[in-house]
Design an enzyme around this catalytic site. Structure first.
Site, PDB file in Angstrom:
ATOM      1  N   ASP A 160       1.043  -5.617  -8.807  1.00  0.00           N
ATOM      2  CA  ASP A 160       0.528  -6.830  -8.184  1.00  0.00           C
ATOM      3  C   ASP A 160       0.896  -6.915  -6.705  1.00  0.00           C
ATOM      4  O   ASP A 160       2.031  -7.227  -6.354  1.00  0.00           O
ATOM      5  CB  ASP A 160       1.089  -8.040  -8.933  1.00  0.00           C
TER       6      ASP A 160
ATOM      7  N   ASP B 247      -5.353  -8.347  -3.161  1.00  0.00           N
ATOM      8  CA  ASP B 247      -4.482  -8.708  -4.279  1.00  0.00           C
ATOM      9  C   ASP B 247      -4.884  -7.978  -5.554  1.00  0.00           C
ATOM     10  O   ASP B 247      -5.823  -8.373  -6.242  1.00  0.00           O
ATOM     11  CB  ASP B 247      -4.531 -10.223  -4.497  1.00  0.00           C
TER      12      ASP B 247
END
Length: 397
Positions: A103, A285
């Site tokens: 992430d 992201d």
């Protein structure tokens, strides 16, 4: 993207950063980490409005009431392609090896741990806190999510290894309490945050991310990502750029890391073969599945692909017939056209067997910037370079 079937991290920003130590890597050129997928019984399902709600909460956006209601009720549960939802990386922590969600939109390394009850550990690989690590006295962490789920626990210092890259004294956030929503995805054992350390959530003193700990030991202080869907393996590379993984020349964009994220500005955007629109600022992201854009762009794209597209209150987002042919979405970055194929925007049926599909692009709920999640990133080769900092983009080979 943190899935655990339904979740993505919400962050709080801190200023001070605690230290950890990198172990000098040999050879210094870099290392490659390949995708893993645990074989677990049953069918993995995903709460689509839950993914959307959690992405909005992650960046401080208001979650529309209809999206929240759909996320909590679980009215849009489906089974998309496995690699379109989460990207798992094998990570060794002390004596334990776990599969963590990669992430770039968060800065925490948190994991299922032996401090959870035996029933909560079931089906997961867990971090054995009593093995080699040392508890960080007085430190704690706590996170909450857009679908009402939460987790919290203690912090340990331990040796963490990812693809041959080793960090000693790395902060590991061990889950001690966890809500039921996390237990559904047996593939995923935690989160490997790769944003900037300024947004690490450990209290009272934020901790360094794994990447910030090890980057000085790499040939180059960067990592490069090739996310892919439809069952193809993805790759994470520390310390070097692999020219075999992309075509053409890398186009770089400066990163504004003042808020702790990999934020950049694209020169313009285009829907299908239409005219170029204004510039777009957004965050790269890997921890968000969807591509979140200004609502005017979303409606423009979906209406071009299917005039009957609608923002459905029951589904908690924009939907359209699965048979619809959607236009490509292009963003121009320093002269390079990064193209998201229309087929990627047709993400998944709103429920198993449904003829209506949930959009891979959704509104950013007016937060003022876009979120370039996996729908965008899986069409690109992306370099996250801490020198600058900057992001590099090219078409995947």
């Amino acid at each position: 993207m943190v899935v655990f079937s339904q979740v993505t991290v919400a962050l709080t920003c801190f200023s001070a950063i605690a230290s950890a130590a990198a172990v000098r890597q040999e050879p210094p050129q870099g290392f490659t980490v390949n995708q893993v997928q645990k074989a677990v019984p049953g069918t993995r399902t995903v709460n689509l409005p839950g993914l959307y709600a959690n992405a909005l909460v992650k960046y401080g956006a208001t979650v529309p009431a209809t999206v929240h209601a759909a996320a909590v009720s679980g009215s849009a549960i489906t089974t998309p392609e496995a690699d379109d939802v989460e990207y798992l990386t094998p990570v060794t922590i002390g004596s334990s090896t776990l599969n963590l969600d990669f992430d770039t939109g968060s800065a925490d390394l948190w994991v299922f741990s032996s401090e959870l009850t035996s029933s909560q550990q079931s089906g997961h690989d867990v971090y054995n806190v009593g093995s080699l690590g040392t508890k960080l006295s007085g430190a704690s962490w706590s996170i909450s999510y857009g679908d009402g789920s939460s987790a919290s626990g203690d912090v340990y210092k331990d040796t963490v290894t990812v693809g041959g890259v080793k960090a000693t004294g790395q902060a590991v956030e061990a889950a001690k309490k966890i809500s039921s929503q996390f237990l559904q995805d047996k593939n995923n054992d935690g989160l490997l945050g790769m944003a900037f350390s300024s947004i690490n959530t450990v209290s009272p003193t934020p901790q360094k991310t794994f990447f910030d700990t090890v980057k000085s030991s790499l040939g180059e202080p960067l990592f490069a990502v090739t996310l892919q869907g439809t069952g193809r393996p993805w790759h994470l590379r520390f310390g070097y750029i692999d020219s075999d993984k992309y075509t053409g020349t890398l186009a770089y964009a400066d990163v504004d890391d003042s808020d702790g994220f990999w934020s950049f500005t694209a020169d313009s955007y285009k829907i299908g073969t239409g005219a170029a629109g204004k510039s777009i600022t957004g965050i790269a992201d890997t921890g968000t599945t969807l591509l979140l854009l200004d609502s005017s762009i979303v409606t423009g794209l979906l209406q071009e692909g299917y005039p009957g597209s609608q923002n459905s209150s029951s589904a908690g987002g924009y939907i359209f017939p699965c048979s619809a042919t959607l236009p490509d979405f292009t963003v121009t970055i320093n002269g390079y056209d990064a193209v998201v194929p229309g087929k990627y925007i047709n993400f998944a049926p709103v429920s198993t067997g449904s003829s209506s599909c949930y959009g891979g692009i959704q509104s950013n709920s007016g937060i003022g910037f876009s979120i370039f999640g996996d729908i965008f990133l899986k069409s690109q080769y992306v370099v996250f370079d801490s020198e600058g900092p900057r992001l590099g983009f090219a078409a995947q080979a």
